[in-house]
Motif scaffolding. Structure first.
Motif, PDB file in Angstrom:
ATOM      1  N   TRP A 155      30.437  -0.984  -6.926  1.00  0.00           N
ATOM      2  CA  TRP A 155      29.682  -0.727  -5.855  1.00  0.00           C
ATOM      3  C   TRP A 155      28.108  -0.024  -6.286  1.00  0.00           C
ATOM      4  O   TRP A 155      28.571   0.966  -7.351  1.00  0.00           O
ATOM      5  N   LEU A 156      27.135  -0.591  -6.028  1.00  0.00           N
ATOM      6  CA  LEU A 156      25.919   0.414  -6.269  1.00  0.00           C
ATOM      7  C   LEU A 156      25.529   0.700  -4.894  1.00  0.00           C
ATOM      8  O   LEU A 156      24.934   0.000  -4.094  1.00  0.00           O
ATOM      9  N   GLY A 157      25.774   1.956  -4.452  1.00  0.00           N
ATOM     10  CA  GLY A 157      25.443   2.398  -3.209  1.00  0.00           C
ATOM     11  C   GLY A 157      26.583   1.696  -2.327  1.00  0.00           C
ATOM     12  O   GLY A 157      27.733   1.585  -2.312  1.00  0.00           O
ATOM     13  N   PRO A 158      25.833   1.085  -1.186  1.00  0.00           N
ATOM     14  CA  PRO A 158      26.514   0.444  -0.125  1.00  0.00           C
ATOM     15  C   PRO A 158      26.970  -1.023  -0.778  1.00  0.00           C
ATOM     16  O   PRO A 158      27.446  -1.859   0.299  1.00  0.00           O
ATOM     17  N   VAL A 159      26.302  -1.437  -1.769  1.00  0.00           N
ATOM     18  CA  VAL A 159      26.447  -2.854  -1.922  1.00  0.00           C
ATOM     19  C   VAL A 159      27.505  -3.282  -3.018  1.00  0.00           C
ATOM     20  O   VAL A 159      27.599  -2.634  -4.111  1.00  0.00           O
ATOM     21  N   ASP A 160      28.364  -4.096  -2.629  1.00  0.00           N
ATOM     22  CA  ASP A 160      29.505  -4.487  -3.374  1.00  0.00           C
ATOM     23  C   ASP A 160      29.046  -5.809  -4.199  1.00  0.00           C
ATOM     24  O   ASP A 160      28.465  -6.658  -3.603  1.00  0.00           O
ATOM     25  N   LEU A 161      28.888  -5.367  -5.742  1.00  0.00           N
ATOM     26  CA  LEU A 161      28.314  -6.465  -6.519  1.00  0.00           C
ATOM     27  C   LEU A 161      28.906  -7.926  -6.246  1.00  0.00           C
ATOM     28  O   LEU A 161      28.331  -8.837  -6.536  1.00  0.00           O
ATOM     29  N   ALA A 162      30.052  -7.862  -5.986  1.00  0.00           N
ATOM     30  CA  ALA A 162      31.017  -9.126  -5.863  1.00  0.00           C
ATOM     31  C   ALA A 162      30.506  -9.861  -4.686  1.00  0.00           C
ATOM     32  O   ALA A 162      30.460 -11.080  -4.913  1.00  0.00           O
ATOM     33  N   GLY A 163      29.675  -9.578  -3.936  1.00  0.00           N
ATOM     34  CA  GLY A 163      29.241 -10.347  -2.623  1.00  0.00           C
ATOM     35  C   GLY A 163      27.794 -10.898  -3.029  1.00  0.00           C
ATOM     36  O   GLY A 163      27.540 -11.629  -1.827  1.00  0.00           O
ATOM     37  N   LEU A 164      27.369 -10.819  -4.007  1.00  0.00           N
ATOM     38  CA  LEU A 164      25.616 -11.202  -4.567  1.00  0.00           C
ATOM     39  C   LEU A 164      25.973 -12.442  -5.248  1.00  0.00           C
ATOM     40  O   LEU A 164      26.816 -12.630  -5.909  1.00  0.00           O
ATOM     41  N   ILE A 176      21.357 -15.149  -8.101  1.00  0.00           N
ATOM     42  CA  ILE A 176      20.088 -14.625  -7.957  1.00  0.00           C
ATOM     43  C   ILE A 176      19.875 -13.294  -7.438  1.00  0.00           C
ATOM     44  O   ILE A 176      19.049 -12.585  -7.787  1.00  0.00           O
ATOM     45  N   GLU A 177      20.656 -13.050  -6.493  1.00  0.00           N
ATOM     46  CA  GLU A 177      20.592 -11.588  -5.805  1.00  0.00           C
ATOM     47  C   GLU A 177      21.122 -10.658  -6.958  1.00  0.00           C
ATOM     48  O   GLU A 177      20.416  -9.522  -7.009  1.00  0.00           O
ATOM     49  N   LEU A 178      21.994 -10.917  -7.981  1.00  0.00           N
ATOM     50  CA  LEU A 178      22.227 -10.011  -8.932  1.00  0.00           C
ATOM     51  C   LEU A 178      20.936  -9.704 -10.040  1.00  0.00           C
ATOM     52  O   LEU A 178      20.946  -8.681 -10.449  1.00  0.00           O
ATOM     53  N   THR A 179      20.457 -10.811 -10.342  1.00  0.00           N
ATOM     54  CA  THR A 179      19.288 -10.748 -11.195  1.00  0.00           C
ATOM     55  C   THR A 179      18.304  -9.841 -10.803  1.00  0.00           C
ATOM     56  O   THR A 179      17.638  -9.101 -11.199  1.00  0.00           O
ATOM     57  N   GLU A 180      18.103 -10.115  -9.336  1.00  0.00           N
ATOM     58  CA  GLU A 180      17.265  -9.162  -8.637  1.00  0.00           C
ATOM     59  C   GLU A 180      17.496  -7.512  -8.577  1.00  0.00           C
ATOM     60  O   GLU A 180      16.630  -6.917  -8.761  1.00  0.00           O
ATOM     61  N   LEU A 181      18.829  -7.570  -8.374  1.00  0.00           N
ATOM     62  CA  LEU A 181      19.400  -6.297  -8.295  1.00  0.00           C
ATOM     63  C   LEU A 181      19.276  -5.263  -9.605  1.00  0.00           C
ATOM     64  O   LEU A 181      18.604  -4.280  -9.909  1.00  0.00           O
ATOM     65  N   ARG A 182      19.569  -5.886 -10.758  1.00  0.00           N
ATOM     66  CA  ARG A 182      19.426  -5.524 -12.113  1.00  0.00           C
ATOM     67  C   ARG A 182      17.977  -5.441 -12.473  1.00  0.00           C
ATOM     68  O   ARG A 182      17.668  -4.562 -13.012  1.00  0.00           O
ATOM     69  N   ARG A 183      17.171  -6.128 -11.860  1.00  0.00           N
ATOM     70  CA  ARG A 183      15.573  -6.099 -12.207  1.00  0.00           C
ATOM     71  C   ARG A 183      15.193  -4.697 -11.671  1.00  0.00           C
ATOM     72  O   ARG A 183      14.207  -3.988 -12.041  1.00  0.00           O
ATOM     73  N   SER A 184      15.633  -4.485 -10.436  1.00  0.00           N
ATOM     74  CA  SER A 184      15.007  -3.129  -9.573  1.00  0.00           C
ATOM     75  C   SER A 184      15.730  -2.086  -9.621  1.00  0.00           C
ATOM     76  O   SER A 184      15.249  -0.983  -9.394  1.00  0.00           O
ATOM     77  N   LYS A 185      16.939  -2.128  -9.875  1.00  0.00           N
ATOM     78  CA  LYS A 185      17.731  -0.992  -9.528  1.00  0.00           C
ATOM     79  C   LYS A 185      18.792  -0.544 -10.879  1.00  0.00           C
ATOM     80  O   LYS A 185      19.228   0.598 -10.917  1.00  0.00           O
ATOM     81  N   ILE A 186      18.467  -1.294 -12.025  1.00  0.00           N
ATOM     82  CA  ILE A 186      19.417  -1.054 -13.144  1.00  0.00           C
ATOM     83  C   ILE A 186      18.398  -1.141 -14.442  1.00  0.00           C
ATOM     84  O   ILE A 186      17.738  -1.872 -14.534  1.00  0.00           O
ATOM     85  N   GLY A 187      18.601   0.036 -15.084  1.00  0.00           N
ATOM     86  CA  GLY A 187      17.800   0.042 -16.498  1.00  0.00           C
ATOM     87  C   GLY A 187      18.544  -0.092 -17.717  1.00  0.00           C
ATOM     88  O   GLY A 187      19.875   0.340 -17.683  1.00  0.00           O
ATOM     89  N   PHE A 188      18.337  -0.668 -18.579  1.00  0.00           N
ATOM     90  CA  PHE A 188      18.974  -1.143 -19.799  1.00  0.00           C
ATOM     91  C   PHE A 188      18.499  -0.498 -21.097  1.00  0.00           C
ATOM     92  O   PHE A 188      17.242  -0.560 -21.234  1.00  0.00           O
ATOM     93  N   ILE A 189      19.350  -0.092 -22.025  1.00  0.00           N
ATOM     94  CA  ILE A 189      18.898   0.612 -23.521  1.00  0.00           C
ATOM     95  C   ILE A 189      19.933  -0.053 -24.335  1.00  0.00           C
ATOM     96  O   ILE A 189      21.132   0.213 -24.079  1.00  0.00           O
ATOM     97  N   PHE A 190      19.650  -0.501 -25.306  1.00  0.00           N
ATOM     98  CA  PHE A 190      20.480  -1.265 -26.314  1.00  0.00           C
ATOM     99  C   PHE A 190      20.047  -0.637 -27.597  1.00  0.00           C
ATOM    100  O   PHE A 190      19.077   0.331 -27.961  1.00  0.00           O
ATOM    101  N   GLN A 191      21.000  -1.025 -28.774  1.00  0.00           N
ATOM    102  CA  GLN A 191      21.071  -0.500 -30.130  1.00  0.00           C
ATOM    103  C   GLN A 191      19.843  -1.194 -30.547  1.00  0.00           C
ATOM    104  O   GLN A 191      18.862  -0.690 -31.269  1.00  0.00           O
ATOM    105  N   ALA A 192      19.479  -2.530 -30.324  1.00  0.00           N
ATOM    106  CA  ALA A 192      18.216  -3.179 -30.763  1.00  0.00           C
ATOM    107  C   ALA A 192      17.319  -3.104 -29.735  1.00  0.00           C
ATOM    108  O   ALA A 192      17.473  -3.053 -28.404  1.00  0.00           O
ATOM    109  N   TYR A 193      16.042  -2.661 -30.106  1.00  0.00           N
ATOM    110  CA  TYR A 193      15.044  -2.002 -28.986  1.00  0.00           C
ATOM    111  C   TYR A 193      14.591  -3.203 -27.974  1.00  0.00           C
ATOM    112  O   TYR A 193      14.047  -2.877 -27.182  1.00  0.00           O
TER     113      TYR A 193
END
Length: 244
Positions: free
Chosen positions: A68-77, A80-97
């Motif tokens: 869950w991200l807040g009230p949103v269950d990711l399994a229900g997305l 395309i909706e998951l991609t939009e959520l990752r783009r707007s609500k999630i930040g990523f940092i990796f070993q490779a820049y």
């Protein structure tokens, strides 16, 4: 930072393959990431660390359980909706820049916004550039920066969309000890000053000890936590996980 956007994993199980050769990477893991918390995840090789991060970030779907991200269950997305959520609500940092050498520091930082077709909040952009200490470098190219500076660009890029949570996968793995300490200090400061949620997977007890909490995994299960431990306490716990 809105507490309504807390990340919660409930009984998350992930199985790869079927039949006798199936691999149970996660076995009913529960985890919560409230606002203003810095959580490190450690465990032996094959314990499920990366799978946990991928499921929590919506990069992989659990076989059972829910994320869950807040009230949103990711399994229900949808994908395309998951991609939009990752783009707007999630930040990523990796070993490779993962920076684009043809772009300036500023262009690399704002790339997620351009991909989403949105304009940057100039005040926010200036704030995060100041927070990561790159105000004098925004016109430079990645090739003109040190490894630590490139990782700080990646951190700023992760922050530009004002994400609810940042997932960091071995973010200091390619850095020397002194530069790694600077990057970890920066992540800890973002938690304190911006109320950010950070989940960091690492194999380094020194890096893990910079977090508020260290969550240990063994054989796909949660194998205990330590709160504000020393590096020695983290290392000692790690030596016992093989017998867990």
């Amino acid at each position: 930072m809105d507490t309504a956007e807390d990340v919660r994993l409930q009984s998350v199980t992930k199985v790869y393959g079927t039949g006798p050769g199936a691999v149970r990477a996660l076995r009913g893991v529960d985890l919560e990431l409230p606002a203003a918390t810095f959580t490190a995840v450690m465990g032996p090789s094959g314990s499920g660390k990366s799978t946990l991060l991928h499921c929590a970030a919506g990069l992989d779907r659990p076989t059972a359980g829910s994320v869950w991200l807040g009230p949103v269950d990711l399994a229900g997305l949808t994908e395309i909706e998951l991609t939009e959520l990752r783009r707007s609500k999630i930040g990523f940092i990796f070993q490779a820049y993962n920076l684009i050498n043809a772009l300036t520091v500023e262009e690399n930082i704002t790339l997620p916004l351009r991909l989403a077709g949105t304009k940057p909040d100039r005040a926010w952009q200036a704030e995060i550039v100041r927070q990561v200490g790159l105000a004098e470098r925004v016109r430079h190219r990645p090739s003109e920066l040190s490894g630590g500076q490139q990782q700080r660009v990646a951190i700023a890029r992760a922050l530009i969309t004002k994400p609810a949570v940042i997932f960091a996968d071995e973010p200091t793995g390619a850095l020397d000890t002194r530069t790694a300490a600077v990057v970890l200090d920066l992540l800890a400061r973002l938690v304190r000053t911006l109320g950010q949620r950070v989940l960091m997977v690492t194999h380094d007890p020194v890096a893990a000890a910079r977090a508020d909490r260290v969550v240990f995994l063994a054989d796909g299960r949660r194998a205990g936590d330590l709160v504000r431990p020393t590096p020695d306490e983290v290392a000692e716990r790690m030596t016992k996980l093989g017998k867990w």
